[in-house]
Every structure is written in structure tokens, then in C-alpha cells.
Scaffold this active site. Structure first.
Site, PDB file in Angstrom:
ATOM      1  N   ASP A 162       0.784  -1.241   0.000  1.00  0.00           N
ATOM      2  CA  ASP A 162       0.000   0.000   0.000  1.00  0.00           C
ATOM      3  C   ASP A 162       0.816   1.291   0.000  1.00  0.00           C
ATOM      4  OD1 ASP A 162      -2.456  -1.025  -0.255  1.00  0.00           O
ATOM      5  OD2 ASP A 162      -3.128  -0.720   1.799  1.00  0.00           O
TER       6      ASP A 162
ATOM      7  N   HIS B 262       6.926  -9.730  -3.531  1.00  0.00           N
ATOM      8  CA  HIS B 262       8.341 -10.029  -3.733  1.00  0.00           C
ATOM      9  C   HIS B 262       8.562 -11.431  -4.250  1.00  0.00           C
ATOM     10  CE1 HIS B 262       8.906  -6.337  -1.701  1.00  0.00           C
ATOM     11  NE2 HIS B 262       8.421  -6.795  -0.563  1.00  0.00           N
TER      12      HIS B 262
ATOM     13  N   LYS C 222       3.197   1.477  -4.963  1.00  0.00           N
ATOM     14  CA  LYS C 222       4.014   0.973  -6.071  1.00  0.00           C
ATOM     15  C   LYS C 222       3.242   0.992  -7.387  1.00  0.00           C
ATOM     16  CE  LYS C 222       4.496  -2.912  -3.869  1.00  0.00           C
ATOM     17  NZ  LYS C 222       3.901  -2.599  -2.560  1.00  0.00           N
ATOM     18  N   THR C 223       2.070   0.371  -7.337  1.00  0.00           N
ATOM     19  CA  THR C 223       1.270   0.283  -8.565  1.00  0.00           C
ATOM     20  C   THR C 223       0.807   1.669  -9.017  1.00  0.00           C
ATOM     21  OG1 THR C 223       0.547  -1.920  -7.909  1.00  0.00           O
ATOM     22  CG2 THR C 223      -0.724  -0.841  -9.631  1.00  0.00           C
TER      23      THR C 223
HETATM   24  P1  GTP Z   1       0.303  -3.437  -2.977  1.00  0.00           P
HETATM   25  O1  GTP Z   1       0.441  -3.806  -4.409  1.00  0.00           O
HETATM   26  O2  GTP Z   1      -0.953  -3.948  -2.333  1.00  0.00           O
HETATM   27  O3  GTP Z   1       1.509  -3.741  -2.150  1.00  0.00           O
HETATM   28  O4  GTP Z   1       0.120  -1.809  -2.884  1.00  0.00           O
HETATM   29  P2  GTP Z   1       0.887  -0.731  -3.746  1.00  0.00           P
HETATM   30  O5  GTP Z   1       2.194  -0.435  -3.093  1.00  0.00           O
HETATM   31  O6  GTP Z   1       0.889  -1.078  -5.160  1.00  0.00           O
HETATM   32  O7  GTP Z   1      -0.039   0.540  -3.457  1.00  0.00           O
HETATM   33  P3  GTP Z   1      -1.172   1.136  -4.401  1.00  0.00           P
HETATM   34  O8  GTP Z   1      -0.572   1.783  -5.574  1.00  0.00           O
HETATM   35  O9  GTP Z   1      -2.194   0.086  -4.633  1.00  0.00           O
HETATM   36  O10 GTP Z   1      -1.726   2.272  -3.456  1.00  0.00           O
HETATM   37  C1  GTP Z   1      -2.271   2.021  -2.180  1.00  0.00           C
HETATM   38  C2  GTP Z   1      -3.174   3.133  -1.784  1.00  0.00           C
HETATM   39  O11 GTP Z   1      -2.431   4.364  -1.624  1.00  0.00           O
HETATM   40  C3  GTP Z   1      -4.243   3.447  -2.818  1.00  0.00           C
HETATM   41  O12 GTP Z   1      -5.425   3.758  -2.146  1.00  0.00           O
HETATM   42  C4  GTP Z   1      -3.715   4.680  -3.527  1.00  0.00           C
HETATM   43  O13 GTP Z   1      -4.719   5.498  -4.036  1.00  0.00           O
HETATM   44  C5  GTP Z   1      -2.965   5.380  -2.419  1.00  0.00           C
HETATM   45  N1  GTP Z   1      -1.865   6.207  -2.951  1.00  0.00           N
HETATM   46  C6  GTP Z   1      -0.877   5.805  -3.771  1.00  0.00           C
HETATM   47  N2  GTP Z   1      -0.055   6.814  -4.052  1.00  0.00           N
HETATM   48  C7  GTP Z   1      -0.534   7.898  -3.385  1.00  0.00           C
HETATM   49  C8  GTP Z   1      -0.116   9.260  -3.278  1.00  0.00           C
HETATM   50  O14 GTP Z   1       0.882   9.706  -3.855  1.00  0.00           O
HETATM   51  N3  GTP Z   1      -0.860  10.071  -2.478  1.00  0.00           N
HETATM   52  C9  GTP Z   1      -1.963   9.642  -1.816  1.00  0.00           C
HETATM   53  N4  GTP Z   1      -2.622  10.501  -1.079  1.00  0.00           N
HETATM   54  N5  GTP Z   1      -2.392   8.367  -1.918  1.00  0.00           N
HETATM   55  C10 GTP Z   1      -1.690   7.508  -2.686  1.00  0.00           C
HETATM   56 MG    MG Z   2       0.382  -2.934  -6.174  1.00  0.00          MG
END
Ligand code: GTP
Ligand code: MG
Length: 370
Positions: free
Chosen positions: A89, A137, A92-93
Site C-alpha cells: 500500500d 516479492h 508501487k502500482t
Molecule cells: P500493494 O500492491 O498492495 O503492495 O500496494 P501498492 O504499493 O501497489 O499501493 P497502491 O498503488 O495500490 O496504493 C495504495 C493506496 O495508496 C491506494 O489507495 C492509492 O490510491 C494510495 N496512494 C498511492 N499513491 C498515493 C499518493 O501519492 N498520495 C496519496 N494521497 N495516496 C496515494
Molecule cells: Mg500494487
């Protein structure tokens, strides 16, 4: 020592196991179907049953597939391969999507809807960067366990409102073990509770000294959500990549690694591979993990059909006989027969691995009967 179960030996000869057991009995050995015998005994039995024995070692089968180094004169610059890692969270994505979105020419067919495990984007100077989106990972670990060096750089995403977390540390350890440089992306700086300096201090505790603290690890504060500083991040990647002087020989049969693979209802087995050296062409005969095949089509990260893919290019491969696994290696070979030989060998290895895991007899036989 090399061993084989009686069942497996019988299978390979297309004989009945009971006949093998009878022969062994005549030689004074009382054995059951799941018992193992050594390779020499197996060879005697096979010969007595009228089979020609050809012992093949792993080296024989895999020889020339990955071994030979390229002549330095044939090496040409190639794009860097960048893996995004970090805690759950932390974004990354979102970051990958944001970079891709910012890069997609408006109105371009395909857009960002198609989600594949790898794609390319352009740095401000026009240099192409290949990104790999590892789901967790696991894929990375399995690739590294097989000795495959997939990534040149790791972008470590750390959320500014959360700081360094267990999987951040895990990612750092992965990058270190792979001896790959890290660029830190401090994400979510748009959030009111964001505290980038806490991230820097957390990292210090992991022996990562970022540039703004006098170290040599590049760090960029970004917001995937607000598309802040994405160019700066790409610049940092570009800078780090230049230092690495990455090259590959594009003029040889292609080799690389499977990023992900699936069985598609309409298209059959589809593998997203990363070409690591050489150029993969439509029509090439290849072995992908334990699956042989002939490239029927290549599809790029925009969903477009292409004719060939060079070093550091991620591409979907259609035309495999079966579905390989993430982390499997692929190589182009010169004939169907060669593809079958390697495939047969690897299929057997795979079966043996599964058998061993299932608590059955541990067979490490490197022997082929024909
Ligand atoms: P996993 O694949 O589950 O490990 O998560 P991830 O690292 O890919 O995170 P993801 O991109 O799914 O984002 C997780 C949450 O953080 C989502 O609700 C996004 O909208 C939020 N988020 C990501 N980047 C930002 C940012 O720059 N600002 C804010 N405010 N929220 C963000
Ligand atoms: Mg992800």
C-alpha cells in the site's frame, strides 16, 4: 549419485514396471515399484530390455543456451530494467500507473487499461526505461533463487505518512543481495501527515544514506496521486542507469526470463517475457521453461503486434505449447528437435522436483532412454 524409481524407468522405456521388477528379481534384487535403483543398474536393465541408453547431463542439455558470453565488440547500449519494490500500500502500482499515464500520448490506442507485468516509459532525455511491476516479492525472490539477474535498478517506494515498514526492509535486503542500486521514491507527499524527513531517518537506520543527508543514494519526493515529481524520478533513474553503462548483444538468438504467464481462453498460453539478450522474432523456435513453442505473435506493452523484440524489451509471447512459470528462463533454439529435447528434459526435472516435494522417492536422474 543418480537414481531412478522403477516406475519412472519403466515409463521412460514404455515398458511395464512388472517386467522391470521381474528382471531385477532374476538378478537377485527384490524390489517394489517405488523403490529406487542407481543409474548403472538402470542402464543394465534398459540394455537387457533392448533399449539404447543415452545418458545426458544437465550441462549437455543446457549447453549453449545461456553459457557463452558475448564478444564485447557486439555489445550495444540497452535500456535499464527497473523493478519497483516497497511495503504493501505504499503506492508501487499507483506510481507505475502514474509514470505510464504521464508517458502515454493522449489518444493512443490501448492506453493504460491493459495491465501487464512490465512496460516501457521514456525518460526526459528520450531514453527508454523498462519497468517491472512485481506483484509482491515472490516473483523477484524466485527469479533470484534461480540465479537470474532480472533487474538493474530498484526503485524503493516508501510512503511518507508511514515510513520504513517490514516489507521495505525486505525489499532493501533483496536489492542488496542482488547487488542492485536503490533509488528511493518517497511517495504520498501530498498527504497532510506526510513526513519525508522521518523516512530519511528510518532509512539511515537501515544504513541507507540518501543524497540530501550526504550519502549517495538518490531520493525523490513524489506523489503518485498528484503526479508530482515524476519527471524528477525518471531523471534519477536515467542518471543512475548511465553510470551502469548497460549493454547487450542484440544480434544473437534471444534469451530472457518469464515475468508472468497465464492460460488465455482465446489465445492459449501467453507469457510476458523480458528479452535479456539477442532479439526475439516472430517465427522463432524456443523453449520457455519446460514448454517448447514457436513464436506465433509478439505483443508489446501497448497491445500492439510487433515483429521483433530486442534486449530489455518486455513482450507477450504467443505460440507456446503450455504455460510456463514466472521466473522461468527462455531461449531461442535452432530446431524443433532441440526444443523438444530440452523441453522433455525439463519436464522430467519438474516432475522429479514435484515428486521429491510430495515426499516420494528423491530422484535426481539425469538419464534419457531412447
Ligand atoms: P500493494 O500492491 O498492495 O503492495 O500496494 P501498492 O504499493 O501497489 O499501493 P497502491 O498503488 O495500490 O496504493 C495504495 C493506496 O495508496 C491506494 O489507495 C492509492 O490510491 C494510495 N496512494 C498511492 N499513491 C498515493 C499518493 O501519492 N498520495 C496519496 N494521497 N495516496 C496515494
Ligand atoms: Mg500494487
Amino acid at each position: 549419485p543418480e537414481t531412478i524409481t522403477i516406475q519412472e524407468l519403466a515409463n521412460r522405456m514404455a515398458e511395464r514396471a512388472v517386467d522391470v521388477i521381474k528382471l531385477l528379481m532374476q538378478q537377485g534384487q527384490m524390489l517394489k515399484i517405488n523403490d529406487v535403483i542407481d543409474a548403472d543398474t538402470a542402464e543394465i536393465i534398459a540394455t537387457e530390455m533392448g533399449h539404447t541408453v543415452k545418458r545426458v547431463s544437465e550441462a549437455d542439455v543446457e549447453e549453449g543456451l545461456y553459457g557463452a558470453d558475448d564478444d564485447p565488440a557486439d555489445l550495444k547500449p540497452r535500456p535499464p530494467v527497473v523493478t519497483i519494490m516497497g511495503h504493501v500500500d505504499h503506492g508501487k502500482t499507483s506510481l507505475l500507473d502514474a509514470i505510464r499515464e504521464a508517458n502515454v500520448v493522449s489518444g493512443e490506442a490501448g492506453g493504460i487499461t491493459q495491465h501487464i507485468g512490465a512496460y516501457q516509459a521514456k525518460a526526459p532525455d528520450g531514453q527508454v526505461i523498462t519497468f517491472i511491476d512485481t506483484p509482491g516479492h515472490e516473483a523477484f525472490t524466485s527469479m533470484r533463487a534461480r540465479g537470474a539477474k532480472v533487474t538493474d535498478l530498484v526503485v524503493l517506494v516508501v510512503a511518507a505518512d508511514d515510513g520504513v515498514m517490514p516489507q521495505t526492509v525486505e525489499a532493501i535486503n533483496h536489492a542488496r543481495a542482488a547487488e542492485v542500486p536503490i533509488i528511493v521514491a518517497i511517495n504520498k507527499i501530498d498527504k497532510p501527515e506526510a513526513d519525508p524527513s522521518r523516512v530519511r531517518n528510518d532509512l539511515l537506520r537501515q544504513d541507507i544514506v540518501v543524497e540530501s543527508m550526504g550519502g549517495d543514494t538518490l531520493e525523490v519526493e513524489v506523489s503518485a496521486l498528484k503526479h508530482l515529481n515524476l519527471e524528477k524520478l525518471l531523471e534519477a533513474i536515467q542518471l543512475q542507469a548511465e553510470v551502469l553503462e548497460l549493454t547487450a548483444n542484440p544480434d544473437r538468438p534471444a534469451e530472457g526470463i518469464v515475468i508472468e504467464a497465464k492460460l488465455d481462453k482465446g489465445r492459449g498460453p501467453v507469457a510476458t517475457v523480458l528479452v535479456q539478450r539477442g532479439t526475439l522474432n516472430v517465427g522463432d523456435i524456443l523453449v520457455c521453461g519446460a514448454e517448447p513453442g514457436k513464436v506465433r505473435a509478439l505483443v508489446d506493452d501497448h497491445g500492439r503486434s510487433i515483429q521483433s523484440a530486442g534486449p530489455a524489451t518486455p513482450v507477450e509471447v504467443l505460440g507456446l505449447d503450455g504455460t510456463p512459470e514466472a521466473g522461468d528462463r527462455f531461449a531461442v533454439v535452432d530446431s524443433d528437435a532441440r526444443a523438444r529435447e530440452i523441453s522433455d528434459y525439463r519436464q522430467r526435472k519438474k516432475r522429479e522436483r514435484l515428486q521429491a516435494r510430495g515426499g516420494g522417492a528423491k530422484t535426481s536422474l539425469e538419464q534419457m532412454m531412447s
